[in-house]
Design a protein around this motif. Structure first.
Motif, PDB file in Angstrom:
ATOM      1  N   LEU A   1       0.832  -1.203   0.000  1.00 53.34           N
ATOM      2  CA  LEU A   1       0.000   0.000   0.000  1.00 53.34           C
ATOM      3  C   LEU A   1       0.865   1.251   0.000  1.00 53.34           C
ATOM      4  CD1 LEU A   1      -2.613  -0.982   2.750  1.00 53.34           C
ATOM      5  CD2 LEU A   1      -2.746  -1.363   0.288  1.00 53.34           C
ATOM      6  N   THR A   2       0.435   2.234  -0.783  1.00 48.78           N
ATOM      7  CA  THR A   2       1.098   3.533  -0.817  1.00 48.78           C
ATOM      8  C   THR A   2       0.017   4.608  -0.760  1.00 48.78           C
ATOM      9  OG1 THR A   2       2.820   2.620  -2.257  1.00 48.78           O
ATOM     10  CG2 THR A   2       2.675   5.025  -2.123  1.00 48.78           C
ATOM     11  N   GLU A   3       0.193   5.595   0.118  1.00 48.40           N
ATOM     12  CA  GLU A   3      -0.745   6.724   0.145  1.00 48.40           C
ATOM     13  C   GLU A   3      -0.432   7.633  -1.029  1.00 48.40           C
ATOM     14  OE1 GLU A   3      -0.763   8.687   3.945  1.00 48.40           O
ATOM     15  OE2 GLU A   3      -1.759   6.987   4.916  1.00 48.40           O
ATOM     16  N   VAL A   4      -1.459   7.978  -1.801  1.00 50.96           N
ATOM     17  CA  VAL A   4      -1.328   8.871  -2.950  1.00 50.96           C
ATOM     18  C   VAL A   4      -2.449   9.900  -2.888  1.00 50.96           C
ATOM     19  CG1 VAL A   4      -0.195   7.142  -4.415  1.00 50.96           C
ATOM     20  CG2 VAL A   4      -2.690   7.379  -4.497  1.00 50.96           C
ATOM     21  N   THR A   5      -2.279  10.968  -3.627  1.00 51.78           N
ATOM     22  CA  THR A   5      -3.329  11.971  -3.792  1.00 51.78           C
ATOM     23  C   THR A   5      -3.451  12.226  -5.284  1.00 51.78           C
ATOM     24  OG1 THR A   5      -2.798  12.951  -1.662  1.00 51.78           O
ATOM     25  CG2 THR A   5      -4.082  14.305  -3.176  1.00 51.78           C
ATOM     26  N   GLU A   6      -4.580  11.835  -5.842  1.00 58.53           N
ATOM     27  CA  GLU A   6      -4.813  11.990  -7.276  1.00 58.53           C
ATOM     28  C   GLU A   6      -6.305  11.898  -7.570  1.00 58.53           C
ATOM     29  OE1 GLU A   6      -3.803   7.966  -9.457  1.00 58.53           O
ATOM     30  OE2 GLU A   6      -2.227   8.377  -7.994  1.00 58.53           O
ATOM     31  N   PRO A   7      -6.721  12.188  -8.821  1.00 60.41           N
ATOM     32  CA  PRO A   7      -8.137  12.045  -9.167  1.00 60.41           C
ATOM     33  C   PRO A   7      -8.583  10.597  -8.998  1.00 60.41           C
ATOM     34  CG  PRO A   7      -6.996  13.352 -10.807  1.00 60.41           C
ATOM     35  CD  PRO A   7      -5.941  12.764  -9.912  1.00 60.41           C
ATOM     36  N   PHE A   8      -9.844  10.403  -8.622  1.00 62.93           N
ATOM     37  CA  PHE A   8     -10.390   9.086  -8.331  1.00 62.93           C
ATOM     38  C   PHE A   8     -11.644   8.862  -9.164  1.00 62.93           C
ATOM     39  CE2 PHE A   8     -12.554   6.386  -4.820  1.00 62.93           C
ATOM     40  CZ  PHE A   8     -11.972   5.212  -5.264  1.00 62.93           C
ATOM     41  N   SER A   9     -11.641   7.790  -9.940  1.00 64.45           N
ATOM     42  CA  SER A   9     -12.799   7.429 -10.761  1.00 64.45           C
ATOM     43  C   SER A   9     -13.127   5.958 -10.528  1.00 64.45           C
ATOM     44  CB  SER A   9     -12.517   7.688 -12.244  1.00 64.45           C
ATOM     45  OG  SER A   9     -12.344   9.063 -12.465  1.00 64.45           O
ATOM     46  N   PRO A  10     -13.798   5.660  -9.411  1.00 67.09           N
ATOM     47  CA  PRO A  10     -14.107   4.263  -9.109  1.00 67.09           C
ATOM     48  C   PRO A  10     -15.092   3.654 -10.096  1.00 67.09           C
ATOM     49  CG  PRO A  10     -15.214   5.705  -7.555  1.00 67.09           C
ATOM     50  CD  PRO A  10     -14.336   6.576  -8.412  1.00 67.09           C
ATOM     51  N   GLU A  11     -15.077   2.331 -10.159  1.00 57.02           N
ATOM     52  CA  GLU A  11     -16.023   1.593 -10.991  1.00 57.02           C
ATOM     53  C   GLU A  11     -17.440   1.964 -10.562  1.00 57.02           C
ATOM     54  OE1 GLU A  11     -15.500  -0.642 -13.555  1.00 57.02           O
ATOM     55  OE2 GLU A  11     -13.429   0.035 -13.420  1.00 57.02           O
ATOM     56  N   PRO A  12     -18.337   2.193 -11.504  1.00 60.44           N
ATOM     57  CA  PRO A  12     -19.699   2.567 -11.129  1.00 60.44           C
ATOM     58  C   PRO A  12     -20.495   1.413 -10.528  1.00 60.44           C
ATOM     59  CG  PRO A  12     -19.496   2.470 -13.508  1.00 60.44           C
ATOM     60  CD  PRO A  12     -18.122   2.257 -12.939  1.00 60.44           C
TER      61      PRO A  12
END
Length: 167
Positions: free
Chosen positions: A139-150
């Motif tokens: 696991l790595t903490e990141v900060t970026e745009p998130f587009s989860p599966e609908p």
């Protein structure tokens, strides 16, 4: 007296009249709106654009706005939708089979997930993080745009046949 007169000259509320997928967007947008993944699932909502204008979105059904989609306004200008950066966990497995198992465990907890070929992005959650570490995930903490599966139910439960019954 002047404040009373000013209220009579308010400009009318702009309305969203159409959703334009990113692939079909043309020209330069009038403004932008930055929304988190959970704010991009909309049906009826007052939106405040980056430069302060407000627009009313009122679609007949709920839709999910993707990064770089456009909203066409009643005056034909467009607003570009930007996926906001969010605090996430980048989940990696030892190989494709391990990553698929990790995806199953994440899905079993109904956690929103963006699934890629070599990683899964999920919201930062200490309970999920502990579970995934226990399963051997990196696991790595990141900060970026998130587009989860609908998901299978994203289309709603209206007049259309149910996604799982439409085989």
């Amino acid at each position: 007296m002047w404040s009373c007169l000013r209220s009579h000259y308010k400009k009318p509320m702009l309305r969203v009249v159409a959703h334009v997928p990113a692939a079909e967007a043309r020209g330069t947008p009038f403004d932008v709106i930055v929304l988190r993944h959970d704010e991009r699932r909309v049906r009826r909502r007052l939106l405040t654009l980056q430069h302060g204008d407000e627009v009313m979105l009122d679609f007949p059904a709920t839709i999910t706005l993707a990064d770089r989609d456009r909203l066409e306004l009643s005056d034909r200008r467009t607003v570009e939708v930007i996926a906001a950066e969010e605090p996430l966990l980048d989940v990696r497995g030892r190989d494709a089979t391990h990553l698929a198992r990790l995806a199953w465990h994440i899905g079993n907890r109904h956690a929103p997930a963006e699934i890629g070929p070599d990683r899964i992005l999920i919201g930062r959650d200490p309970t999920l993080a502990a579970m995934l570490r226990g399963l051997g995930a990196a696991l790595t903490e990141v900060t970026e745009p998130f587009s989860p599966e609908p998901g299978a139910y994203a289309h709603g439960h209206g007049a259309e046949p149910h996604a799982l019954l439409n085989r």
